[in-house]
Write an enzyme that holds these catalytic residues in place. Sequence first.
Site, PDB file in Angstrom:
ATOM      1  N   GLU A   1     -17.805  -3.310  24.431  1.00  0.00           N
ATOM      2  CA  GLU A   1     -17.003  -4.526  24.565  1.00  0.00           C
ATOM      3  C   GLU A   1     -15.766  -4.486  23.677  1.00  0.00           C
ATOM      4  OE1 GLU A   1     -20.220  -4.460  23.727  1.00  0.00           O
ATOM      5  OE2 GLU A   1     -21.228  -5.137  25.555  1.00  0.00           O
TER       6      GLU A   1
ATOM      7  N   HIS B   1       0.826  -1.201   0.000  1.00  0.00           N
ATOM      8  CA  HIS B   1       0.000   0.000   0.000  1.00  0.00           C
ATOM      9  C   HIS B   1       0.863   1.256   0.000  1.00  0.00           C
ATOM     10  CE1 HIS B   1      -2.386  -3.311   1.629  1.00  0.00           C
ATOM     11  NE2 HIS B   1      -3.463  -2.676   1.241  1.00  0.00           N
TER      12      HIS B   1
ATOM     13  N   HIS C   1      -3.857   3.282  -3.511  1.00  0.00           N
ATOM     14  CA  HIS C   1      -4.016   2.765  -2.147  1.00  0.00           C
ATOM     15  C   HIS C   1      -3.332   1.426  -1.923  1.00  0.00           C
ATOM     16  CE1 HIS C   1      -5.863   1.339   1.581  1.00  0.00           C
ATOM     17  NE2 HIS C   1      -6.185   0.246   0.926  1.00  0.00           N
TER      18      HIS C   1
ATOM     19  N   HIS D   1     -29.006 -13.945  24.523  1.00  0.00           N
ATOM     20  CA  HIS D   1     -27.998 -13.818  25.578  1.00  0.00           C
ATOM     21  C   HIS D   1     -27.330 -15.150  25.929  1.00  0.00           C
ATOM     22  CE1 HIS D   1     -29.671  -9.872  25.854  1.00  0.00           C
ATOM     23  NE2 HIS D   1     -28.993  -9.548  26.931  1.00  0.00           N
TER      24      HIS D   1
END
Lengths: 668, 668
Positions: free
Chosen positions: A416, A38, A269, A478
């Site tokens: 999280e 890149h 890129h 859950h």
Amino acid sequence: MSAAPKTDADGVDRDARNMANAIRALAMDAVQKANSGHPGMPMGMADIATVLFRDFIRIDPSKPDWPNRDRFVLSNGHGSMLLYAIHYLLGYEDMTIDQLKNFRQIGSKTAGHPEYGHALGIETTTGPLGQGLATAVGMALAERMTNARFGDELVDHHTYVFTGDGCLMEGISHEAVDLAGHLKLNKLIVFFDDNGISIDGKTSLATSMDQVKRFEAAGWKAMHVDGHDQHSIRAALEEAHKSDRPVLLACKTIIGYGSPKLAGSEKSHGAALGPDEVAATRKALIWESEPFVIPEEVEKGWREIATKGAKLRAEWEKRHASAPNAAAFDAFLTGDLPADFAKTMADYRAQLSQEQPKIASRKASEATLGIVNAATELTIGGSADLTHSVFTVTKGMTNVSAENYGGRYIHYGIREHAMAAVMNGIALHGGFIPYGGTFLVFSDYMRGGMRLSALMGLRVIYVLTHDSIGLGEDGPTHQPIEHLAMLRATPNLRVFRPADAIETAEAWELALTDRHHPSVLSLSRQNLPTVRAGDVAENRSAKGAYVLREAEGGERQVTLLATGSEIEIAVNAAEKLKADGIRAAVVSMPCWELFSEQDETYRASVLGTAPRVAVEAAGGFGWERWIGDSGRFIGMDGFGASGPAPLLYEKFGITADHVAQAAKDLVR
Amino acid sequence: MSAAPKTDADGVDRDARNMANAIRALAMDAVQKANSGHPGMPMGMADIATVLFRDFIRIDPSKPDWPNRDRFVLSNGHGSMLLYAIHYLLGYEDMTIDQLKNFRQIGSKTAGHPEYGHALGIETTTGPLGQGLATAVGMALAERMTNARFGDELVDHHTYVFTGDGCLMEGISHEAVDLAGHLKLNKLIVFFDDNGISIDGKTSLATSMDQVKRFEAAGWKAMHVDGHDQHSIRAALEEAHKSDRPVLLACKTIIGYGSPKLAGSEKSHGAALGPDEVAATRKALIWESEPFVIPEEVEKGWREIATKGAKLRAEWEKRHASAPNAAAFDAFLTGDLPADFAKTMADYRAQLSQEQPKIASRKASEATLGIVNAATELTIGGSADLTHSVFTVTKGMTNVSAENYGGRYIHYGIREHAMAAVMNGIALHGGFIPYGGTFLVFSDYMRGGMRLSALMGLRVIYVLTHDSIGLGEDGPTHQPIEHLAMLRATPNLRVFRPADAIETAEAWELALTDRHHPSVLSLSRQNLPTVRAGDVAENRSAKGAYVLREAEGGERQVTLLATGSEIEIAVNAAEKLKADGIRAAVVSMPCWELFSEQDETYRASVLGTAPRVAVEAAGGFGWERWIGDSGRFIGMDGFGASGPAPLLYEKFGITADHVAQAAKDLVR
């Protein structure tokens, strides 16, 4: 370079511009040689990198692990050649020109993305977008936390981050940015490579975000900067250094800067520019050197940075030598647990063996943490807004906040993914042992960060509770089913699913003493009886699995394998079988990975030759390894349901009766 | 209720307030009876819900699947009792008072969190935070896309979302909010339950985010509203309806509103209030009915909403009856593929059998999509900014944008998690078949959304390329190891790993025709030869695994199992073995899940009785099921490395020579 003018048309000092062009040339040449990589980002961010390294950053290439060095994180890790080029220019001893010539080849230091531990001075593994930024938040927080403990003399550095549109679109960036703003991490300075281009083309294909306003909303100082005007970059950085909040510098840049045809295009890129365009770029940049050759005066400019860094480091070492708390600081950095930690834990096992508590393993974990957090100050707790469900805080821990970096408990918020990455950053910064809690099912939300814990081999501990249908009424969203398999399948990760308070204490001891693996503690919501009482002289979980209860009165006819909350079921099944005259052994398997590492003899002695029945309140994927062709698995074969836990165990047939029946079927 | 005043002290109409109190009472009573659940949110958002449903929302409880209904998504799904209470009050036929009394019990309609398909009118499964909001973005986008195809007469509705701090802290919210703002989804209206409380306590423990400014930065209209002032809520909604951008209403509320002791406290969030506090709350709310009893005049207020909704639906049906494109609209909504789709695909297999291309399966996927996207207009493509790596766009597809909702290709941006959830929303809205691409390793970033695809059984197709070390130089951060195991372990998900262009076409056919399972297509970066030429009469992947090449000249001595890019290696190994006089069969296993569903006889015929060697460029976790006790696995036992793909296969020993040697070891 003598033919080139002293200053460019824009008034920039030609020497300074050439320091940047050295990065550009090395990047495009290495990518061209590898025909992979890149070039666009290093060419676009070269001016920013030059100013940052020349005028601000405090690192010593001759001592890459100097504790008080500034941290530099390349969150847009695909631009790895920028980092490798800089390391070569600064004279890192392992980053030779041959390494650059071997970019992206097997065995080279110059892997496709920066890999922690793979070459000197790589602060963290990056590539999966957003991780570097979030990890850097952890580093910047760790810096403040370490500073709060040891003072400005020893700990006082910046964390600098390069980031692109990709990192800032990823959700994890939101979590990390919000947290960093809240914690007022003013020594965190982020450079946004605002080139308006992502892989698919213009970023306007997919976003209309006002990044400056977004960061301001999160409590950051944020400014626009011309990313190719070295004067402006310097001025912005000077202002950033005065900020009382983290800083975003949104740097307007041109991807592939210097390439006549490809600058400003997504085509620069992720692929080599091609030999013709490389040549054209050389010309446009007025860069006359051959590939992989750096003019002496340009190299000199870069090496002066290293010399200055060595001086700064020497000054710090002087301060360190006279600091009254230097020994404590050094001890902290070792990350060593107290010498008597094994004894502490053995004593605690003995105590549990006496008490025989019937508690959830999440509660057992809390109790263990009470011991651990008193024994060492290295542990830094936290949870993703489930503190009183996952039981990760212990007595006397104060919250980490902008007003109290000396605290030991982090309210990560409902984030999280950032929690995982921030823990990685804390572990990488040194000394501390981060642990953080959420429900096992929400490991889904932090997979990206957990995988990097494993890939980097960091001592990060995930406290994942509510680890089965045993959580009950919250229902299938859950209730983890596939998560144990997902985590066990992950290389380098230790997954512990302890059966009682004693195994929970053992799991904590193993997680804390393992310097090179992250660990998961999979813990129950529901109460579990103590099953290991009377057998606590050694940490039996260390071998991953062991015979909890041998068959009596003759050879085993069947072996029952289980983990965690299902050990109770296996033990009850063994009792039922005994009543029916069938000799069953129960094997507890708290950690498959450790068991896999034992020798063949031990494993055979545990597993035995009798047919096997395994029971675990999870999907059976992967259990075939242990039960073999003739075995049976009792567990979940689909998603769970909402209802009280004991009824769910009945509904899904995860009962001692079913285990006993399966065993009988095999024995007959 | 006759003793109560007509208006409250704040001037609010008592009847209106009582409509809200009905939600509060039912929520607290049901949670109390279950002794499990979350009363705080329903009590806090009851006023907002009352205004929204009474004065704005267009649904018909007697026809919950009316295509032009407004969509209502409870992103903070733990407040499920709010939804169930409303459904009861509106008279949804399945939501009886007994269901409320059985909240969170096995077999009830009132699961802990709202589960799609579990009770009428639940638009999507929520509970994992942030998913509902992101899924709603997909619904709102689908509404505009359907509108662009069928016009205002048939499609013109709002999508309303309730969300809490949790949803807005999660990273996925950032991705979804950014995308929704960019796409100017002005019929999306989000109510933020700005109660300042999360599970751990005050949100100020973990965030300092200015949400209004944040949403404005993403191109939304955003306003503060008093969430207990029904007049203000109504005024804000009226303004929201005029917006040309999506709207955030940041509603200041009190969690557990009405509870004298627990209102405003995290203690009202996730546990029953307790009998005393329930009684005290009744008193404070001037709510005199017994538990689960709703006063007639309050019920009447709610039922009027249903009556109005039925009228609106009838008006729509009238428009539908006279719409010239009604038949096309109805056909669209069936989601049916063209009647000759099977033939189209059979013809395409025949063509491939002739051409025998040697191409990467990602390229084969692109070619198949060329056929598919021409055959049906239901497919909506997209990728997370890797379009020209995952090859998800085909000729003639235009981009979906704020100016062109009639497009068929979505630039999701670097937002894997939102991509998954948005695809869920598009699938739920009806008609369309969404597929989206990224690299297999980044399934990590969208696990949360993928799991909900599986749990809801949605026809969502994940195009996951660069599916092994075969991607080469990008290195271990980009090389999936555990991901196939993670996905195969997930219930209800179909994981296809096709070996060549023919199997790739078969996988697409199976994914598209499966109405009740999401699918993953795991595709190679590297070229693969056609191995199935000449055997294309049927879709052999439909059985999950099949004998690609039988042993010649006698019974099998060994069976080689493989998937995807390693089929070539297995075939080469079989050739080597043949040269050494060993009879090896090669079994292709493109989809374990489908193979598991075949009858025992078929499975036995495929797997045979000879010893087995499996080869897959991934971790071996789970392969024991197929290779059995005597088998061998050739694959990865740790993370990958950066380098050219062929050299990586050599380095990690995933070669025909190794497979052949393993086979010989077993045969001897």
